[in-house]
Scaffold this motif. Structure first.
Motif, PDB file in Angstrom:
ATOM      1  N   PRO A  97      -7.228  12.471  12.146  1.00 26.89           N
ATOM      2  CA  PRO A  97      -8.242  13.260  11.543  1.00 26.89           C
ATOM      3  C   PRO A  97      -9.174  12.760  10.715  1.00 26.89           C
ATOM      4  N   ARG A  98     -10.593  13.152  10.617  1.00 29.03           N
ATOM      5  CA  ARG A  98     -11.225  12.407   9.850  1.00 29.03           C
ATOM      6  C   ARG A  98     -10.925  12.431   8.192  1.00 29.03           C
ATOM      7  N   LYS A  99     -10.949  11.335   7.548  1.00 26.70           N
ATOM      8  CA  LYS A  99     -10.573  11.339   6.007  1.00 26.70           C
ATOM      9  C   LYS A  99      -9.121  11.880   5.819  1.00 26.70           C
ATOM     10  N   SER A 100      -8.128  11.466   6.613  1.00 27.49           N
ATOM     11  CA  SER A 100      -6.707  12.071   6.299  1.00 27.49           C
ATOM     12  C   SER A 100      -6.010  10.992   5.770  1.00 27.49           C
ATOM     13  N   THR A 101      -6.155   9.699   5.578  1.00 28.19           N
ATOM     14  CA  THR A 101      -5.340   8.790   4.779  1.00 28.19           C
ATOM     15  C   THR A 101      -6.268   8.138   3.988  1.00 28.19           C
ATOM     16  N   TRP A 102      -5.662   8.374   2.522  1.00 27.39           N
ATOM     17  CA  TRP A 102      -6.357   7.552   1.131  1.00 27.39           C
ATOM     18  C   TRP A 102      -5.355   6.542   0.874  1.00 27.39           C
ATOM     19  N   PHE A 103      -5.526   5.248   1.401  1.00 31.22           N
ATOM     20  CA  PHE A 103      -4.588   4.161   1.209  1.00 31.22           C
ATOM     21  C   PHE A 103      -4.784   3.651  -0.232  1.00 31.22           C
ATOM     22  N   THR A 104      -3.958   3.196  -1.174  1.00 29.53           N
ATOM     23  CA  THR A 104      -4.132   2.816  -2.410  1.00 29.53           C
ATOM     24  C   THR A 104      -3.043   1.585  -2.696  1.00 29.53           C
ATOM     25  N   VAL A 124      -0.299  12.217   4.570  1.00 26.00           N
ATOM     26  CA  VAL A 124       0.115  11.747   5.744  1.00 26.00           C
ATOM     27  C   VAL A 124       1.281  10.766   5.333  1.00 26.00           C
ATOM     28  N   THR A 125       2.397  10.698   6.258  1.00 25.51           N
ATOM     29  CA  THR A 125       3.646   9.963   6.111  1.00 25.51           C
ATOM     30  C   THR A 125       3.319   8.643   6.682  1.00 25.51           C
ATOM     31  N   VAL A 175       0.748  -1.025   0.168  1.00 19.91           N
ATOM     32  CA  VAL A 175      -0.094   0.037  -0.196  1.00 19.91           C
ATOM     33  C   VAL A 175       0.799   1.125  -0.017  1.00 19.91           C
ATOM     34  N   ALA A 176       0.152   2.284  -0.443  1.00 24.33           N
ATOM     35  CA  ALA A 176       1.050   3.666  -0.256  1.00 24.33           C
ATOM     36  C   ALA A 176      -0.204   4.706   0.020  1.00 24.33           C
ATOM     37  N   ILE A 177       0.337   6.009   0.693  1.00 21.40           N
ATOM     38  CA  ILE A 177      -0.754   6.690   1.284  1.00 21.40           C
ATOM     39  C   ILE A 177      -1.011   8.030   0.346  1.00 21.40           C
ATOM     40  N   GLN A 178      -1.918   8.387  -0.365  1.00 18.89           N
ATOM     41  CA  GLN A 178      -2.295   9.507  -1.212  1.00 18.89           C
ATOM     42  C   GLN A 178      -2.889  10.462  -0.680  1.00 18.89           C
TER      43      GLN A 178
END
Length: 399
Positions: A378-385, A362-363, A239-242
């Protein structure tokens, strides 16, 4: 003893039912368009009030339609039943390293949200309670779970990654494949009882499992009293965070007053010449207002790392303090990394929104640190792909 278990009774896609998860969209009209073009999409069940035939109904009023659609999908062969299985999962695309996961059931009583609360499943993000209630109602009406919680195995992730890669390499032809909106191929293989299944579930449950996607779904399992919930256990290497950005449809003040309030709070505000992009690194957020972009360095505090994350500063200083908006206000849309900066700024330029807030991702280091401390992102702060696809594996709940 592992907290990850086979699915007692699964319904596995035969093709055509895969879908983005219900919460991956910035515009509800996209959901309706997807269901219209593919009536077999699991979105028609997950978001019944957005299906073309159910438009105008509330979510709760449309639940009987969801039940009917699932029944039709099972009856027409869109799904085939299997018992006591886990499901190997691989996501691949040209030029990308494959991502791996394991569809399975996870013990709900293992969910932990505080340092003093025992459990191997760490839920890390504040949620919108109305969305949780919808998920509870859907599971209760359907008696099935269609959308998995994505869990990151932090203790034995490297071992699990290698084991899943080896298992898929030797599993032969997949039971089904599905192609997502980004062109990635999602492939699944069923794995019944035996030593390999036992070894994989032990690895999957062999350390802290961090919720990477599905905080609402995991809380819904708790709220709804489900003993186990459907999950895909994945690995850090998969995974990565976008970026996860924000759109505000209507300001509560003028753009000039908004900037003045940010300056008064200690922010440094500089105009941006040219296109407004996602910041290359944290510490500064980019705003797009009517006809102009701005780089805004929000003032950090001397408090904990969590409170100084860009998403936390935006929620507190921009949305709450400067605009007087609660994070759950309907004027705020949370826009994941599948949407480029040009789409967000285009919404402002076209007059469909009055403010775009672009925030650096976010790192992984910050994400892990906050989770190990049992803090809430925080709400909706990490979009994993890449995202685990909904509608590929459905878990039937015991009645």
């Amino acid at each position: 003893m592992t907290v990850v278990h086979p699915i007692t009774r699964a319904w596995v896609t035969t093709g055509g039912t895969g879908a983005q998860n219900y919460d991956e969209f910035a515009d509800d009209a996209e959901i309706t368009a997807i269901i219209e073009s593919n009536p077999h999409s699991a979105l028609g069940i997950e978001m019944p009030h957005r299906a073309p035939q159910s438009l105008g109904k509330s979510f709760l009023d449309a639940l009987p339609d969801a039940v009917a659609r699932l029944g039709e999908a099972k009856a027409d062969g869109s799904y085939t039943p299997a018992e006591e299985v886990v499901v190997l999962y691989r996501i691949s695309a040209p030029g990308e390293e494959p991502a791996y996961g394991l569809f399975a059931m996870v013990d709900t009583d293992q969910i932990s949200t505080r340092a003093d609360e025992p459990g191997l499943v760490i839920r890390n993000e504040d949620v919108f309670i109305a969305k949780v209630r919808e998920r509870v109602a859907l599971a209760d009406a359907l008696g099935h779970l269609l959308s998995p919680v994505l869990l990151l195995q932090t203790g034995r992730g490297d071992e699990l990654h290698a084991a899943l890669a080896a298992a898929t390499d030797t599993a032969g032809a997949p039971a089904a494949t599905d192609t997502d909106q980004a062109g990635r191929t999602h492939a699944i293989w069923l794995l019944g009882p035996g030593p390999e299944q036992a070894a994989l579930t032990a690895l999957a449950g062999g350390g802290d499992l961090v919720v990477a996607d599905g905080n609402h779904r995991s809380l819904a399992a708790q709220t709804g009293g489900l003993p186990r919930f459907l999950a895909v256990v994945t690995t850090p290497a998969s995974v990565a965070i976008q970026p996860y950005n924000r759109l505000v449809s209507e300001l509560t003040t003028t753009p000039a007053e908004l900037l003045d309030r940010l300056r008064a709070a200690g922010a440094e505000v500089e105009p941006i010449d040219g296109p407004v992009e996602v910041p290359a690194a944290g510490g500064t957020v980019h705003l797009r207002l009517d006809g102009q972009g701005y780089a805004v360095r929000l003032p950090a505090t001397a408090s904990a790392r969590l409170e100084n994350l860009d998403h936390a500063l935006v929620e507190r200083l921009v949305l709450r303090d400067a605009l007087g908006l609660d994070p759950g206000d309907k004027r705020i849309t949370y826009v994941g990394g599948d949407y480029p900066a040009s789409w967000l700024t285009g919404e402002v330029d076209a007059g469909r929104a009055e403010l775009a807030i672009l925030i650096a991702p976010v790192t992984v280091g910050d994400f892990v640190a906050v989770n190990l401390a049992r803090g809430k992102m925080p709400r909706k702060s990490t979009w994993f792909t890449p995202k685990a696809r909904g509608g590929l594996v459905v878990a039937e709940l015991p009645r």
